[in-house]
Design a protein around this motif. Sequence first.
Motif, short mmCIF file in Angstrom:
data_model
loop_
_atom_site.label_atom_id
_atom_site.label_comp_id
_atom_site.label_asym_id
_atom_site.label_seq_id
_atom_site.Cartn_x
_atom_site.Cartn_y
_atom_site.Cartn_z
N THR A 7 -13.97 -1.78 15.43
CA THR A 7 -13.64 -0.45 14.91
C THR A 7 -12.78 -0.59 13.66
O THR A 7 -12.19 -1.65 13.40
CB THR A 7 -12.89 0.37 15.95
OG1 THR A 7 -11.62 -0.27 16.24
CG2 THR A 7 -13.70 0.48 17.25
N GLN A 8 -12.71 0.51 12.91
CA GLN A 8 -11.84 0.51 11.73
C GLN A 8 -10.40 0.29 12.13
O GLN A 8 -9.63 -0.39 11.43
CB GLN A 8 -11.98 1.85 10.99
CG GLN A 8 -11.23 1.91 9.67
CD GLN A 8 -11.82 1.00 8.61
OE1 GLN A 8 -13.03 1.03 8.37
NE2 GLN A 8 -10.99 0.18 7.99
N GLU A 9 -10.00 0.84 13.28
CA GLU A 9 -8.62 0.68 13.73
C GLU A 9 -8.29 -0.79 14.02
O GLU A 9 -7.19 -1.26 13.71
CB GLU A 9 -8.39 1.52 15.01
CG GLU A 9 -8.35 3.02 14.79
CD GLU A 9 -9.74 3.63 14.63
OE1 GLU A 9 -9.82 4.82 14.29
OE2 GLU A 9 -10.75 2.90 14.85
N THR A 10 -9.26 -1.51 14.61
CA THR A 10 -9.03 -2.93 14.89
C THR A 10 -8.88 -3.72 13.60
O THR A 10 -8.00 -4.58 13.48
CB THR A 10 -10.21 -3.50 15.71
OG1 THR A 10 -10.30 -2.77 16.95
CG2 THR A 10 -10.01 -4.97 16.00
N ASP A 12 -7.93 -2.52 10.64
CA ASP A 12 -6.67 -2.13 9.99
C ASP A 12 -5.47 -2.78 10.66
O ASP A 12 -4.50 -3.16 10.00
CB ASP A 12 -6.52 -0.60 10.03
CG ASP A 12 -7.53 0.10 9.14
OD1 ASP A 12 -8.11 -0.57 8.27
OD2 ASP A 12 -7.72 1.33 9.30
N ALA A 13 -5.54 -2.91 12.00
CA ALA A 13 -4.44 -3.56 12.72
C ALA A 13 -4.31 -5.02 12.31
O ALA A 13 -3.20 -5.54 12.15
CB ALA A 13 -4.68 -3.45 14.22
N ARG A 16 -2.65 -5.06 8.90
CA ARG A 16 -1.20 -4.80 9.01
C ARG A 16 -0.45 -6.00 9.57
O ARG A 16 0.66 -6.33 9.14
CB ARG A 16 -0.97 -3.56 9.89
CG ARG A 16 -1.24 -2.24 9.21
CD ARG A 16 -0.64 -1.08 9.98
NE ARG A 16 -1.25 -0.95 11.31
CZ ARG A 16 -2.33 -0.23 11.56
NH1 ARG A 16 -2.91 0.44 10.58
NH2 ARG A 16 -2.80 -0.14 12.78
N PRO A 52 -4.80 0.23 4.59
CA PRO A 52 -4.46 1.65 4.69
C PRO A 52 -3.13 1.94 4.01
O PRO A 52 -2.21 1.13 4.04
CB PRO A 52 -4.39 1.90 6.20
CG PRO A 52 -4.16 0.56 6.80
CD PRO A 52 -4.84 -0.42 5.91
N GLN A 60 4.50 5.13 10.10
CA GLN A 60 3.52 5.18 11.16
C GLN A 60 2.29 5.99 10.77
O GLN A 60 1.32 6.05 11.51
CB GLN A 60 4.15 5.80 12.43
CG GLN A 60 4.37 7.30 12.39
CD GLN A 60 5.61 7.68 11.61
OE1 GLN A 60 6.29 6.82 11.03
NE2 GLN A 60 5.95 8.95 11.60
N THR A 63 -2.89 5.51 6.52
CA THR A 63 -4.25 6.01 6.61
C THR A 63 -5.01 5.68 5.33
O THR A 63 -4.43 5.23 4.35
CB THR A 63 -4.26 7.53 6.84
OG1 THR A 63 -5.60 7.96 7.10
CG2 THR A 63 -3.71 8.28 5.64
N HIS A 64 -6.31 5.93 5.35
CA HIS A 64 -7.14 5.70 4.17
C HIS A 64 -7.28 6.99 3.37
O HIS A 64 -7.19 8.09 3.91
CB HIS A 64 -8.52 5.19 4.59
CG HIS A 64 -8.48 3.82 5.20
ND1 HIS A 64 -8.43 2.68 4.44
CD2 HIS A 64 -8.47 3.41 6.50
CE1 HIS A 64 -8.39 1.62 5.24
NE2 HIS A 64 -8.42 2.04 6.49
N LYS A 109 -14.53 10.46 12.07
CA LYS A 109 -13.33 11.28 12.22
C LYS A 109 -13.60 12.78 12.09
O LYS A 109 -12.69 13.57 11.83
CB LYS A 109 -12.28 10.85 11.18
CG LYS A 109 -11.86 9.39 11.31
CD LYS A 109 -11.29 9.08 12.68
CE LYS A 109 -10.87 7.62 12.80
NZ LYS A 109 -10.35 7.31 14.16
#
Length: 440
Positions: A7-10, A12-13, A16, A52, A60, A63-64, A109
């Motif tokens: 996923t995009q979240e994975t 991005d993590a 980071r 992001p 916190q 975002t993109h 989203k």
Amino acid sequence: MASKRVTQETFDAAVRENIQEFDMGPEEAVKEAVEQFESQGVDLSNIVKMAPKVSADGPQEATHDILQALDDLQKSVTHSRPQEVSAHLARFLEQCKLHKAYRFLAAQKGAYPVLLATWQLASAGDQDLLLQSLNALSALTDGQPDLLDTQGLQLLVTTLARNTNAAELTCSGIRCVRHACLKHEHNRQSLVKAGVLPLLTGAIVRHSCCAEVVREACWALRVMTFDDDIRVPFGHAHDHAKMIVQENGGLKVLIQAAKAFPDNPSVLSELCSTLSRLAVRNEFCQEVVDLGGLSVLVALLANCSDHQDLVKQVLSALRAIAGNDDVKDAIVRAGGTEPIVAAMTRHLTSPQVCEQSCAALCVLALRKPENSRVIVECGGALAALQAMKAHPQEAGVQALSSASTVHSPNPASSCLISCPLLFLHLSLLSIPFQGIWRRS
């Protein structure tokens, strides 16, 4: 071939973590994350490969840009602020144009419902906002036809029907149709049932001086004849082609449009390509000749030989209509063989042109000994041989070049021939030679 996905979240993590734990800069962190996932066989084609950004609301809130634009757009739509909606739509559209990964992320989203709400807000009478909404929706659905639901399909047809005189709106709406139908049989059938075909052919007639509208409408008509959705056992491509021709005068519309753009190769290429997709029945091929389409095609091939893509599409159209035996003879009588051979000779370095040229000659010679003789006399056999030599690794060229030289009432063996040039001349000249070559 990569088959795993994240996923995009994975992703991005991971970026980071590279920044925070290993003190990498944003670009280095993204590069390291990409290498890390690709080494594990992960497909990153739908991942936004950028770090992001952190908003002013706090660390916190990273975002993109496209998600920030979407969030701002949703707020402005909720509060019915047209000027803000317009500004945020422009930002969102620019982000969608960057890469398919941005569109994919936005769709994940919830971008589609937001754009649908924007579209409905603009339908009240704001033409500029309506155009922006259609442009944004067109961009979002590019490669994502599943997004468009029944409500969106109906609204799309209604918008096209109500704004037939607005060239820009028509063009954008037709682009949405094309994106919604590519590789999506259900959307194709739904839009055809909703009455989109007369809107497409009507757009070509009504905006016959607008190259962009004609191009988009031709492209959309072609997509309606595709059978490219692997999720369905069979499609309605042939039925749609019949409806375009029989119920909407598609062939006449295209041929008349071709006469209106004598100096625009890109539009002519689209028209010829669409014409070839519609010549799916014997009577349709003859209709092209009866409407004057053959003379247009032969003239284009002779007069626009410098434009490689146009030449390729004209050859494709000639190949298609030559499926009718009477049309084969009409093409030869019209002097079509000479420009076909000339096109292959002129664009010998192009495998696409060579393949289409050989295919056209192959169809013209099929079951027609006299046509075969004409092809040989104008150098077709030698040109086909030169094409084979120029593109030894192109299977299509090799197969069609060979096929264009073996149509004879007395076909020889399909085995390899030790003297190909002699074989080419004998076969095209339709000389009986069963005793020369042993049948396999």
